[in-house]
Write an enzyme that holds these catalytic residues in place. Structure first.
Site, PDB file in Angstrom:
ATOM      1  CB  SER A 172      -0.924   0.020   1.229  1.00 24.72           C
ATOM      2  OG  SER A 172      -1.817  -1.057   1.207  1.00 24.72           O
ATOM      3  CE  LYS A 189      -4.548   1.003   3.371  1.00 23.08           C
ATOM      4  NZ  LYS A 189      -4.019   0.453   2.113  1.00 23.08           N
TER       5      LYS A 189
END
Length: 812
Positions: free
Chosen positions: A718, A761
């Site tokens: 990520s 997130k």
């Protein structure tokens, strides 16, 4: 027998110490015959029997008796030596007089020797016909002090205890010891009566000059001996008591058997067997389990109660007959009631609540059409009656996973049982131990069902992502059978070794992360994610659930403490850093306890926590926004990540220095992130012209890429775009905007790949106050999961290429 009590005193010199009776002086000659003693030490002022048999020793005694002489008694260093020489004996001994003499038919002589005073052997002058030595008197120093008196009393008290514990010590000696005022005479009298005194200790006691030191050493030896004797007495008393208890129980048991025979009643074993038979009849076991139980009960009835296998079979039958084979609670299928219970216990979590309500609706419909199901084919009936619900709640700590399971049980009207799997490494914890092992027991699943006493509880398996594995097997693999609706109808515990139906159990598992769960186990569960709460949601949860609970737990009334929404927002921002609400509840509890303390001190004024006085209750803030501070210089980019504790920000920092094309990556990164860093550098180098970066800079520069918090392991696909942005910012000198966060993986061709955990997130970005979030274009579908409150406050940039990321993130 020759009586020598009227032994004359030998005189020598005018300065010999006064030691005789009625004013007579005892004087020791300068030369004495020496009698070596084996295995014993003779003290002054004591009378001891001595047996001699060697020719030279008999000759010495004869000469001493005839000449009415004193004898020097010294101890041999080696008790096994037959004829010790001058080098084999200690040099400090005792001068003694012969009081009585007995001659035996076998030629040996038994003497009664009276120790008189301590002497020191200066040198041996003759070895024939026996040892003769030049000696000198070795007087002791007798102090008079409080310490001497205290030591003397301690020894007297200890000797009294010794006479009580050691039958070999005459009771008369206790009276004698009490009347001894001379501390030196007390030392020698007590040491003489301690039969277990080691030879080296006795000799060392004799050689000490100071009576204080003698008393101190003797008290230590006496205390040690008393401890040994008391321990032995305790062990003997316990053994005697246990033996008497066993004999008494045996006698009473035999009497009971006789009474029962007279009354025509069955014996205890027969009654126990009949009780097991009754329980088997009432248990409602399946055919195989009942057959096994009856086989074991037949074996039990033929075994004597003293047989080792009797207890094993009895324990096994106890487990079999006490399991809830046919006991179950009736489900409450009222959908409205279930919705009310779930809303009362939990705020939000709409997806999870809807899934529970769907489960109840299916159960209700199936029950209403029960008659139709009974007319169906048996195979079809089995397939359609399968429970088929294994839920897995995945989310950060404090998001309500465990309490949600309790709410489900309350809504259904079922019993609730919980087992934590964190740190379990032994397969037998799940499936049990085989009966061949000593102390074997069923696994945790069967044990929990016995405790809850129903076959259809809500069974929560906490921390399924923290299962371990070692040489004792793989518990995760053992759970495959438990959590598979196709297999758990006939779950076989190793201890029971008969099938138990787990299909009626509603299993719910919890985990912080999904990845650590093995894929085969994950495939058997329906995953429901609890991503964490927004600030507004936390305020609602605090006002509706946390504050009332803390008021109850701390004994406060609702009107005695209240919180404004602004105060709660400040507590969430400045004093907690979490996805859930566990730490928020702790902070509310801290405030409650301070108010309770104030009330206990007499101040009963209601407390209202506002933004202005939060610091008064909780102290200085613990967390501060750091995005703007960290991105003040080029080379720092803000990334978004998901951890086991929820969501978080990560900062990728890059710097350069003169060198030769070196590239260093630090921060305890996993292999995936290291590969992402290398790919990011390669892409930035390939785009040097587009970024207006001099290509020669790579030939003469070393680059260091660091992800801070190096003690925390970090890995995952990520951070590619974050690393690439940090490197581009470093090489172009353009700072990364301080209100931008990003996530996504990159390829060498610059494509931005989708990643997981978008909701978590984005919540991290919102928590940190970021205004722009850069996401992969292919994650656009995940924006629907984000709460409207968050979506309205953040601008989303959907990037297909890394160039889109650079354009949105780098300042002009």
């Amino acid at each position: 027998m020759l009586d020598l009590l009227s032994h004359p005193l030998v005189t020598k010199g005018d300065d010999a110490p006064d030691g005789g009776e009625e004013g007579e002086s005892l004087r020791v000659p300068s030369h004495l015959p020496i009698l070596p003693l084996r295995g014993m030490v003779v003290f002054p002022m004591t009378a001891v029997p001595i047996r001699v048999g060697q020719p030279r020793s008999i000759r010495l005694i004869d000469d001493a008796v005839i000449g009415k002489r004193l004898v020097g008694l010294v101890t041999s260093r080696d008790a096994e030596l037959e004829t010790p020489g001058p080098d084999d004996v200690y040099r400090v001994g005792t001068v003694a007089a012969v009081h009585r003499l007995f001659k035996s038919p076998d030629g040996t002589i038994t003497l009664i020797m009276q120790g008189l005073m301590r002497i020191r052997v200066e040198e041996f002058v003759s070895e024939s016909p026996y040892l003769t030595a030049r000696v000198s008197i070795a007087p002791e120093t007798v102090e008079t002090s409080s310490e001497v008196e205290a030591l003397r009393r301690g020894i007297v008290d200890g000797f009294h205890r010794l006479t009580d514990l050691a039958p070999a010590v005459p009771e008369e000696m206790g009276t004698l010891i009490v009347n001894l005022e001379d501390p030196l005479q007390l030392v020698y009298a007590v040491a003489h009566q301690m039969k277990r005194l080691e030879l080296e200790d006795a000799q060392r006691l004799l050689e000490l000059d100071s009576v204080t030191n003698k008393l101190r050493m003797l008290l230590g030896l006496l205390t040690q001996e008393l401890e040994v004797l008391e321990l032995g007495h305790k062990i003997q008393s316990e053994a005697q008591s246990e033996m008497e208890k066993t004999q008494r129980e045996y006698f009473l048991r035999e009497q009971l058997k006789a009474i029962r025979r007279e009354l025509g009643e069955a014996d205890e074993q027969q009654m126990e067997v009949e009780e097991f038979r009754r329980k088997i009849e009432e248990a409602g076991m399946p055919e195989e389990a009942e057959k096994e139980a009856r086989r074991e009960i037949d074996r039990l009835s033929k075994l004597p109660t003293a047989a080792a296998e009797y207890g094993v079979i009895r324990t096994y039958l106890d487990w079999l007959t006490n399991l809830p084979w046919s006991v179950q609670t009736e489900d409450n299928l009222d959908i409205a009631h279930a919705r009310q219970v779930l809303d009362e216990d939990h705020y939000d979590l709409d997806e999870v609540k809807e899934r529970i309500l769907e489960y109840l609706a299916v159960r209700k419909l199936r029950q209403e059409r029960k008659e139709e199901l009974e007319r169906a084919e048996p195979t079809d009936l089995i397939r359609r009656e399968r429970e088929g619900v294994i839920l897995c709640f995945v989310g950060p700590p404090g998001t309500g996973k465990t309490s949600l399971g309790q709410s489900i049980a309350r809504a259904l009207g079922r019993k609730f049982v919980r087992q934590s799997l964190g740190g379990v490494r032994d397969e037998a914890e799940i499936r049990g131990h085989r009966r061949t092992y000593i102390g074997a027991l069923p696994g945790r699943i069967i044990q929990a069902l016995r405790r809850v006493e129903t076959k259809n509880p809500v069974f929560m398996l906490d921390e399924v992502d923290k299962l371990g594995t070692d040489f004792r097997g793989d518990p995760a693999s053992a759970l495959l059978e438990v959590l598979d609706p196709e297999q758990n109808r006939e779950f076989r515990d190793h201890y029971l070794d008969v099938p138990f139906d787990l299909s009626q159990v509603m299993f719910i598992t919890t985990a912080n992360l999904l990845n650590p769960i093995p894929a085969p186990l994950r495939d058997r569960m329906e995953v429901l994610k609890l991503s964490g709460y927004t600030e507004t949601e936390k305020v609602h949860i605090a006002q509706g659930y946390l504050i009332p609970r803390q008021l109850r737990e701390n004994g406060l009334r609702p009107d005695e403490l209240s919180f404004t929404d602004g105060a709660l927002c400040q507590m969430i921002r400045d004093y907690t850093h979490e996805a859930g609400v566990r730490n928020l509840e702790r902070e509310i509890g801290r405030v409650s306890r301070k108010v309770v303390t104030r009330i206990a001190e007499g101040d009963g004024e209601p407390a209202r926590v506002t933004m202005r006085n939060v610091a008064k209750f909780l102290g200085k803030p613990r967390y501060f926004p750091e995005t703007a501070l960290r991105t003040q210089l080029p080379g720092v980019a803000t990334g978004l990540s998901v951890t086991s504790a929820g969501w978080d920000l990560i900062f990728c920092e890059a710097t350069k220095m003169p060198g030769n094309k070196g590239f260093t990556v630090t921060g305890q990164l996993g292999d995936v992130m290291k590969e992402s860093a290398q790919a990011a550098l390669s892409y930035v180098r390939s785009k040097a012209n587009d970024l207006h970066v001099d290509g020669d800079v790579f030939e003469s520069t070393d680059i260091h890429l660091h992800v801070p918090a190096g003690a925390v392991p970090k890995d995952g696909p990520s951070a590619g775009v974050t690393m690439a942005t940090a490197l581009a910012s470093l090489l172009t000198g353009r700072k990364v905007r301080d209100d931008v966060g990003m996530t996504g993986e990159i390829t060498l061709r610059g494509q931005v790949l989708p990643v997981g955990g978008i909701k978590e997130k984005v919540l991290a970005a919102h928590r940190a106050g970021l205004k722009t979030v850069i996401l992969p274009k292919q994650n656009e579908k995940d924006l629907s999961d984000i709460p409207d409150e968050v979506r309205d406050n953040i601008r989303f940039v959907l990037a297909e290429q890394v160039d889109d990321v650079f354009q949105a993130a780098l300042a002009s």
